[in-house]
Motif scaffolding. Structure first.
Motif, PDB file in Angstrom:
ATOM      1  N   GLY A   1      89.843  11.342  26.783  1.00  0.00           N
ATOM      2  CA  GLY A   1      88.804  12.230  27.309  1.00  0.00           C
ATOM      3  C   GLY A   1      87.557  12.243  26.437  1.00  0.00           C
ATOM      4  O   GLY A   1      87.376  11.378  25.575  1.00  0.00           O
ATOM      5  N   ILE A   2      86.715  13.237  26.681  1.00  0.00           N
ATOM      6  CA  ILE A   2      85.412  13.308  25.991  1.00  0.00           C
ATOM      7  C   ILE A   2      85.178  14.689  25.383  1.00  0.00           C
ATOM      8  O   ILE A   2      85.419  15.706  26.028  1.00  0.00           O
ATOM      9  N   VAL A   3      84.701  14.686  24.142  1.00  0.00           N
ATOM     10  CA  VAL A   3      84.303  15.921  23.456  1.00  0.00           C
ATOM     11  C   VAL A   3      82.773  15.921  23.403  1.00  0.00           C
ATOM     12  O   VAL A   3      82.162  14.880  23.153  1.00  0.00           O
ATOM     13  N   GLU A   4      82.177  17.085  23.654  1.00  0.00           N
ATOM     14  CA  GLU A   4      80.725  17.215  23.495  1.00  0.00           C
ATOM     15  C   GLU A   4      80.469  18.118  22.294  1.00  0.00           C
ATOM     16  O   GLU A   4      81.167  19.123  22.122  1.00  0.00           O
ATOM     17  N   VAL A   5      79.492  17.751  21.474  1.00  0.00           N
ATOM     18  CA  VAL A   5      79.133  18.623  20.347  1.00  0.00           C
ATOM     19  C   VAL A   5      77.641  18.900  20.404  1.00  0.00           C
ATOM     20  O   VAL A   5      76.848  18.001  20.739  1.00  0.00           O
ATOM     21  N   ILE A   6      77.265  20.154  20.143  1.00  0.00           N
ATOM     22  CA  ILE A   6      75.837  20.471  20.043  1.00  0.00           C
ATOM     23  C   ILE A   6      75.567  21.131  18.690  1.00  0.00           C
ATOM     24  O   ILE A   6      76.393  21.867  18.174  1.00  0.00           O
ATOM     25  N   ALA A   7      74.422  20.809  18.129  1.00  0.00           N
ATOM     26  CA  ALA A   7      73.989  21.445  16.876  1.00  0.00           C
ATOM     27  C   ALA A   7      72.678  22.155  17.169  1.00  0.00           C
ATOM     28  O   ALA A   7      71.716  21.531  17.639  1.00  0.00           O
ATOM     29  N   LEU A   8      72.670  23.461  16.940  1.00  0.00           N
ATOM     30  CA  LEU A   8      71.506  24.284  17.272  1.00  0.00           C
ATOM     31  C   LEU A   8      70.803  24.731  16.002  1.00  0.00           C
ATOM     32  O   LEU A   8      71.458  25.018  14.997  1.00  0.00           O
ATOM     33  N   GLY A   9      69.491  24.774  16.059  1.00  0.00           N
ATOM     34  CA  GLY A   9      68.722  25.304  14.929  1.00  0.00           C
ATOM     35  C   GLY A   9      68.348  24.261  13.892  1.00  0.00           C
ATOM     36  O   GLY A   9      67.834  24.609  12.825  1.00  0.00           O
ATOM     37  N   VAL A  10      68.601  22.977  14.192  1.00  0.00           N
ATOM     38  CA  VAL A  10      68.227  21.919  13.235  1.00  0.00           C
ATOM     39  C   VAL A  10      66.696  21.785  13.273  1.00  0.00           C
ATOM     40  O   VAL A  10      66.115  21.596  14.341  1.00  0.00           O
ATOM     41  N   PRO A  11      66.018  21.931  12.126  1.00  0.00           N
ATOM     42  CA  PRO A  11      64.549  21.874  12.158  1.00  0.00           C
ATOM     43  C   PRO A  11      64.020  20.474  12.474  1.00  0.00           C
ATOM     44  O   PRO A  11      64.762  19.499  12.368  1.00  0.00           O
ATOM     45  N   VAL A  12      62.769  20.373  12.846  1.00  0.00           N
ATOM     46  CA  VAL A  12      62.140  19.062  13.071  1.00  0.00           C
ATOM     47  C   VAL A  12      62.096  18.326  11.737  1.00  0.00           C
ATOM     48  O   VAL A  12      61.784  18.928  10.712  1.00  0.00           O
ATOM     49  N   GLY A  13      62.431  17.041  11.731  1.00  0.00           N
ATOM     50  CA  GLY A  13      62.229  16.231  10.519  1.00  0.00           C
ATOM     51  C   GLY A  13      63.472  15.751   9.798  1.00  0.00           C
ATOM     52  O   GLY A  13      63.370  14.968   8.856  1.00  0.00           O
ATOM     53  N   VAL A  14      64.673  16.191  10.226  1.00  0.00           N
ATOM     54  CA  VAL A  14      65.887  15.786   9.492  1.00  0.00           C
ATOM     55  C   VAL A  14      66.291  14.361   9.891  1.00  0.00           C
ATOM     56  O   VAL A  14      66.404  14.043  11.071  1.00  0.00           O
ATOM     57  N   GLY A  15      66.501  13.517   8.889  1.00  0.00           N
ATOM     58  CA  GLY A  15      66.818  12.101   9.126  1.00  0.00           C
ATOM     59  C   GLY A  15      65.979  11.247   8.204  1.00  0.00           C
ATOM     60  O   GLY A  15      64.808  11.588   7.967  1.00  0.00           O
ATOM     61  N   GLU A  16      66.551  10.191   7.640  1.00  0.00           N
ATOM     62  CA  GLU A  16      65.861   9.374   6.639  1.00  0.00           C
ATOM     63  C   GLU A  16      65.807   7.909   7.075  1.00  0.00           C
ATOM     64  O   GLU A  16      66.567   7.067   6.574  1.00  0.00           O
ATOM     65  N   PRO A  17      64.908   7.589   8.058  1.00  0.00           N
ATOM     66  CA  PRO A  17      64.811   6.199   8.508  1.00  0.00           C
ATOM     67  C   PRO A  17      64.381   5.281   7.366  1.00  0.00           C
ATOM     68  O   PRO A  17      63.767   5.772   6.414  1.00  0.00           O
ATOM     69  N   ASN A  18      64.579   3.939   7.414  1.00  0.00           N
ATOM     70  CA  ASN A  18      65.195   3.359   8.578  1.00  0.00           C
ATOM     71  C   ASN A  18      66.724   3.313   8.510  1.00  0.00           C
ATOM     72  O   ASN A  18      67.375   3.166   9.544  1.00  0.00           O
ATOM     73  N   TYR A  19      67.308   3.391   7.330  1.00  0.00           N
ATOM     74  CA  TYR A  19      68.748   3.113   7.280  1.00  0.00           C
ATOM     75  C   TYR A  19      69.628   4.333   7.083  1.00  0.00           C
ATOM     76  O   TYR A  19      70.841   4.210   7.045  1.00  0.00           O
ATOM     77  N   ASN A  20      69.010   5.510   6.961  1.00  0.00           N
ATOM     78  CA  ASN A  20      69.798   6.740   6.994  1.00  0.00           C
ATOM     79  C   ASN A  20      69.284   7.649   8.101  1.00  0.00           C
ATOM     80  O   ASN A  20      69.093   8.854   7.910  1.00  0.00           O
ATOM     81  N   LYS A  21      69.024   7.022   9.248  1.00  0.00           N
ATOM     82  CA  LYS A  21      68.599   7.813  10.401  1.00  0.00           C
ATOM     83  C   LYS A  21      69.664   8.859  10.693  1.00  0.00           C
ATOM     84  O   LYS A  21      70.859   8.584  10.526  1.00  0.00           O
ATOM     85  N   LEU A  22      69.240  10.008  11.200  1.00  0.00           N
ATOM     86  CA  LEU A  22      70.211  11.039  11.565  1.00  0.00           C
ATOM     87  C   LEU A  22      71.154  10.492  12.646  1.00  0.00           C
ATOM     88  O   LEU A  22      72.365  10.702  12.601  1.00  0.00           O
ATOM     89  N   SER A  23      70.584   9.757  13.603  1.00  0.00           N
ATOM     90  CA  SER A  23      71.411   9.180  14.675  1.00  0.00           C
ATOM     91  C   SER A  23      72.443   8.214  14.092  1.00  0.00           C
ATOM     92  O   SER A  23      73.630   8.265  14.428  1.00  0.00           O
ATOM     93  N   ALA A  24      72.003   7.354  13.169  1.00  0.00           N
ATOM     94  CA  ALA A  24      72.912   6.353  12.587  1.00  0.00           C
ATOM     95  C   ALA A  24      74.041   7.039  11.814  1.00  0.00           C
ATOM     96  O   ALA A  24      75.205   6.623  11.890  1.00  0.00           O
ATOM     97  N   ASP A  25      73.700   8.099  11.070  1.00  0.00           N
ATOM     98  CA  ASP A  25      74.741   8.803  10.304  1.00  0.00           C
ATOM     99  C   ASP A  25      75.721   9.522  11.234  1.00  0.00           C
ATOM    100  O   ASP A  25      76.908   9.643  10.915  1.00  0.00           O
ATOM    101  N   LEU A  26      75.229  10.021  12.362  1.00  0.00           N
ATOM    102  CA  LEU A  26      76.143  10.667  13.317  1.00  0.00           C
ATOM    103  C   LEU A  26      77.103   9.627  13.923  1.00  0.00           C
ATOM    104  O   LEU A  26      78.302   9.870  14.043  1.00  0.00           O
ATOM    105  N   TYR A  27      76.565   8.457  14.270  1.00  0.00           N
ATOM    106  CA  TYR A  27      77.441   7.390  14.805  1.00  0.00           C
ATOM    107  C   TYR A  27      78.503   7.020  13.763  1.00  0.00           C
ATOM    108  O   TYR A  27      79.664   6.829  14.078  1.00  0.00           O
ATOM    109  N   TYR A  28      78.054   6.929  12.511  1.00  0.00           N
ATOM    110  CA  TYR A  28      78.943   6.516  11.418  1.00  0.00           C
ATOM    111  C   TYR A  28      80.028   7.562  11.157  1.00  0.00           C
ATOM    112  O   TYR A  28      81.228   7.272  11.139  1.00  0.00           O
TER     113      TYR A  28
END
Ligand code: FMN
Length: 366
Positions: A212-239
């Motif tokens: 099946g599938i789990v959904e997760v939401i994170a609320l209240g994260v300010p604009v700007g979190v994530g350290e591109p190009n190789y520590n993108k927030l998206s990349a760390d979440l996938y990892y």
């Protein structure tokens, strides 16, 4: 490799059929208020033996604080948390020696590490360590008004009628939390939860398993979190989320958008009370690897539990002969309900680490 994170680091130890399961956390700022019962209540959500839809293994999972938290406050030093494994029983595995369970970790871990029970480290029990560390990360994020919530949205093809992109109302968050905690499959839709539960029980009786599938939401994260190009927030979440056993796919934002026109799914900007927002959130709160201030939304797919009682074909690796197995041990007929708190924990660990990395949370360690 047993360590995850760059600043807020967790190192896990222990295994399903060993004496203990624990975690060491480095980089947690000093002075964070956190009590034993807050960690315990997170563990309760993952504990086996609580319902017919989870493994019947009986564990109390009572957390012990070994280091780093004194009188309900972090000291800034290494934190160590542990639970003892009380209901260890390998008897269900003895007839499986050198006969790898299809879709489990047995074959690859034996080939790589050279001993049969190596796979024990990748069992569901290791995820208790993640939940303990996640409880600390969640508390740290809460101090910065960040809330994380995960729930099941699909089991055995049965879809919850509520999900972030269907019928989710941020104002009803507390109501959703209560619903999730009051049904065995951890769904936000109470009516569908019953149907999901029945499907799991039926499958278990047939000696099979479902995903099946789990959904997760994170609320209240300010604009700007994530350290591109190789520590993108998206990349760390996938990892981070991809390191959870049995994960079969991860989508940030609305997956369906891969089939849409840009004009249908581009999140248009507007201004509300002097702040830039987007009218929709199909991107799941991350643009260019950096949080955009909207809720972060991730869907995580889990495969059916590898261990099923139905007879399956496999090989005997000692004799190099084809054979069959019937698995007798105690197993989760569906991993999804027990994975919900693990998903919350990994999301919290990624966000705490990224917030420290970007300076959104000040480092305060001796
Ligand atoms: C919370 C949780 C509970 C799990 N319970 C079981 C189980 O009871 N039986 C089983 O065969 N696998 C279980 N798994 C899955 C295995 O850990 C995993 O499928 C296996 O190690 C193979 O790894 P892979 O699916 O990532 O390739 C569980 C996973 C999680 C996250």
């Amino acid at each position: 490799m047993d360590t995850f994170g760059k600043i807020f680091k967790m190192t896990t130890y222990g295994k399903s059929h060993g004496p203990e399961t624990g975690v060491r956390i480095e980089g947690c700022p000093a002075g964070l208020e956190i009590y034993l019962d807050e960690i315990q209540s997170e563990l309760e959500k993952r504990r086996p033996g609580q319902s017919l839809v989870s493994s019947p293994r009986k564990e109390k999972d009572e957390v012990e604080i070994l280091k780093g938290i004194i009188n309900g406050k972090t000291t800034g030093e290494l934190i160590e948390l542990r639970i003892l494994n009380k209901d260890v029983d390998l008897s269900g595995y003895r007839n499986l020696e050198y006969k790898p369970r299809p879709a489990a970790a047995d074959f690859t871990w034996y080939k790589k590490y050279g001993y049969w029970y190596a796979f024990d480290r990748t069992g569901g029990r290791e995820t208790a360590s993640r939940v303990m560390a996640g409880a600390v990360a969640k508390k740290l994020l809460k101090k910065y008004n960040i809330d994380i919530l995960a729930y099941s949205i699909e089991i055995n093809g049965i879809r919850s009628r509520k999900s972030y992109y269907k019928d989710f109302d941020l104002i009803k968050l507390e109501e959703y939390k209560k619903t999730i905690n009051s049904n065995s499959v951890r769904c936000i839709d109470m009516d569908v939860a019953k149907e999901m539960e029945e499907a799991i029980i039926k499958t278990k009786e047939e000696g099979d398993s479902v995903g099946g599938i789990v959904e997760v939401i994170a609320l209240g994260v300010p604009v700007g979190v994530g350290e591109p190009n190789y520590n993108k927030l998206s990349a760390d979440l996938y990892y981070g989320l991809g390191s959870i056993p049995a994960v079969a796919g991860i989508h940030i934002g609305l997956f369906d958008r891969v089939r849409k026109f840009g004009s249908e799914i581009n999140d248009e900007f507007y201004i509300k009370d002097g702040e830039v927002k987007t009218k929709t959130n199909y991107s799941g709160g991350i643009l260019g690897g950096i949080s955009d201030g909207m809720p972060i939304v991730v869907n995580i797919g889990f495969k059916p539990t590898p261990s099923i009682t139905k007879r399956q074909r496999t090989v005997n690796l000692k004799e190099m002969k084809e054979t069959t197995i019937e698995i007798k041990g105690r197993h989760d007929p569906c991993i999804v309900p027990r994975a919900v708190p693990v998903v919350e924990a990994m999301t919290a660990l990624v966000l705490a680490d990224q917030m420290l990395l970007g300076g959104y949370i000040p480092r305060k360690t001796p």
